[in-house]
Design a protein around this motif. Sequence first.
Motif, short mmCIF file in Angstrom:
data_model
loop_
_atom_site.label_atom_id
_atom_site.label_comp_id
_atom_site.label_asym_id
_atom_site.label_seq_id
_atom_site.Cartn_x
_atom_site.Cartn_y
_atom_site.Cartn_z
N UNK A 194 0.96 -1.16 -0.11
CA UNK A 194 0.05 -0.01 -0.02
C UNK A 194 0.73 1.55 -0.60
N UNK A 195 0.84 1.96 -0.66
CA UNK A 195 1.41 3.28 -1.14
C UNK A 195 0.82 4.41 -0.36
N UNK A 196 2.29 5.30 0.11
CA UNK A 196 2.18 6.55 0.77
C UNK A 196 3.03 7.20 0.87
N UNK A 197 2.58 8.16 0.50
CA UNK A 197 3.77 9.90 0.27
C UNK A 197 4.59 9.31 1.88
N UNK A 198 6.04 9.83 0.99
CA UNK A 198 6.51 10.34 2.39
C UNK A 198 7.68 11.07 2.33
N UNK A 199 7.12 12.42 3.18
CA UNK A 199 6.83 11.81 4.71
C UNK A 199 5.08 12.49 4.48
N UNK A 200 4.59 11.48 5.41
CA UNK A 200 2.69 11.54 5.20
C UNK A 200 3.00 11.54 7.16
N UNK A 201 1.20 12.07 7.30
CA UNK A 201 1.09 11.56 8.59
C UNK A 201 1.16 10.50 9.00
N UNK A 202 1.64 10.79 10.46
CA UNK A 202 2.30 9.21 11.17
C UNK A 202 1.47 8.29 11.25
N UNK A 203 -0.40 9.79 12.05
CA UNK A 203 -1.43 8.39 12.41
C UNK A 203 -1.90 7.70 10.37
N UNK A 204 -1.44 8.05 9.51
CA UNK A 204 -1.93 7.58 8.50
C UNK A 204 -1.09 6.17 8.32
N UNK A 205 -0.58 6.87 8.41
CA UNK A 205 1.11 5.10 8.74
C UNK A 205 0.43 4.06 9.79
N UNK A 206 -0.06 4.08 10.78
CA UNK A 206 0.12 3.30 11.83
C UNK A 206 -1.94 3.07 11.04
N UNK A 207 -2.75 3.64 10.61
CA UNK A 207 -4.55 3.01 11.02
C UNK A 207 -3.47 1.74 9.87
#
Length: 471
Positions: A194-207
């Motif tokens: 699952x692709x996320x921007x880096x950086x991006x809100x830490x909460x989103x990464x955790x979820x």
Amino acid sequence: MVWISIDRSRKTSLKEQIISQLRASILNGERKAGEPLPSTRQLALDLQVSRNILLEAYDQLTAEGYLEGKRGRGTFVAEGALLARSETPAAPIAPLVETKKPDIINFRSGVPALDLFPRRKWSQLAQQVLAYTPSRDFGYDSPEGRFELRSAIAKYVYRVRGVRCSPEQVLITSGATQAITLVAKLCARTGEPFVLEDPITNDIQTIFAAHGARLVPLPVDEAGIDPSELTRGGDCGSVYVTPSHQYPLGSILPIQRRVQLIEYARRTSNYIIEDDYDSEFRYEGDPIPSLQGLDPNVVIYLGTFSKILSPALRIGYMILPLPLIERCRQLKWFSDLHTPSLEQLILARFLEEGHLERHIRQMKKVYKRRRDAVRGLFTRTFEDDVRISGDSTGLHLIAEFVDTEFTDSIIRRLYDAGVFVQPVRIHSADGRGHGNKLIIGYGNLQEQELAEGIDRIRSVLADIRRQRQTR
């Protein structure tokens, strides 16, 4: 023998005092199973209280199972109500005290001007909703949300964001966090990328990590993520982006990269999740059109009213491609049945009558002044030692320092000096990148607070430099 004490100076009622003491004495074994209790008449005389109070207390404890009445014999302690004392000491109850420093200047991002919430208009609409809403609408509601609000949102996002949808595609959530959690359940399959921007809100990464996804961080440059990186490793899964104002760096995704994202989603049968959290507040030119408007079939669009009005509302929304509507509706029902209905009806009127767009126009002027003040203060205070970026939209900007790495110890020193601020690095996938950049949220700070906060930052950094020079 009277073994109950009464304190008439306490706010607790006499009945509750009697019940609590009887209950405790039975649980801890002071009153044994089968032991008779005094008659209510006698105990009322001993305690000098009304007999009705004793009757109600005995009835309550009988209903709870502590006592049992035996016809013609009286009231006795019931069997099985003794609870042995635990050998493990109970954890102390933390006192309810304010843990935040009272004079803290909070540069937290994403917080609007709370003192400028349109209370009067909201109160008027709330009174109207309470007065004229039919009684049936005070019952349980549908998980997808009130049609009145979904219809108002569909018209609003088309008008101001170029989002194409019907009310049936809109699902109301209890804030953006619930929307993100629902997306994770829809799109983040265990073990799959699952692709996320880096950086991006830490909460989103955790979820997304909590739902089993294998996170694929894609670095952000001055133009956001580079979708060409997606094709090098085959199918990388769905992609979460903040294209109109990347969080936290503030870049804007150009049309070329948006087209690449859409083509990737079409080719791989994945979804693009567009988090459009604060795009209404753009200070140079018109708002950037949504990514969803390019292809509603492959984009899940997320919006919230927390950044526009107040986080206290806890109302966000999702706009879903048609194949996802029923599944997401079921997940929402499992989550909380439905978002509070009355707040939805108030917000629907607020939208339909044009109050939201008027509020946004007013607040853009306020936030632009505060943005300009922050930018000027940093430039005058630090001159060439700082570079400001990501400030064309939203409620925060990035202050990048030339020769300062904001370690945990420096962030702590800033807090001790009365400034709460976050470095960008806490939102990096590896927790190390962008260590010289601070996220400066200014939406909820007056200009004099902004000036004082930046002066405190200057003072702490100057003190650190002096200490280094004397070593």
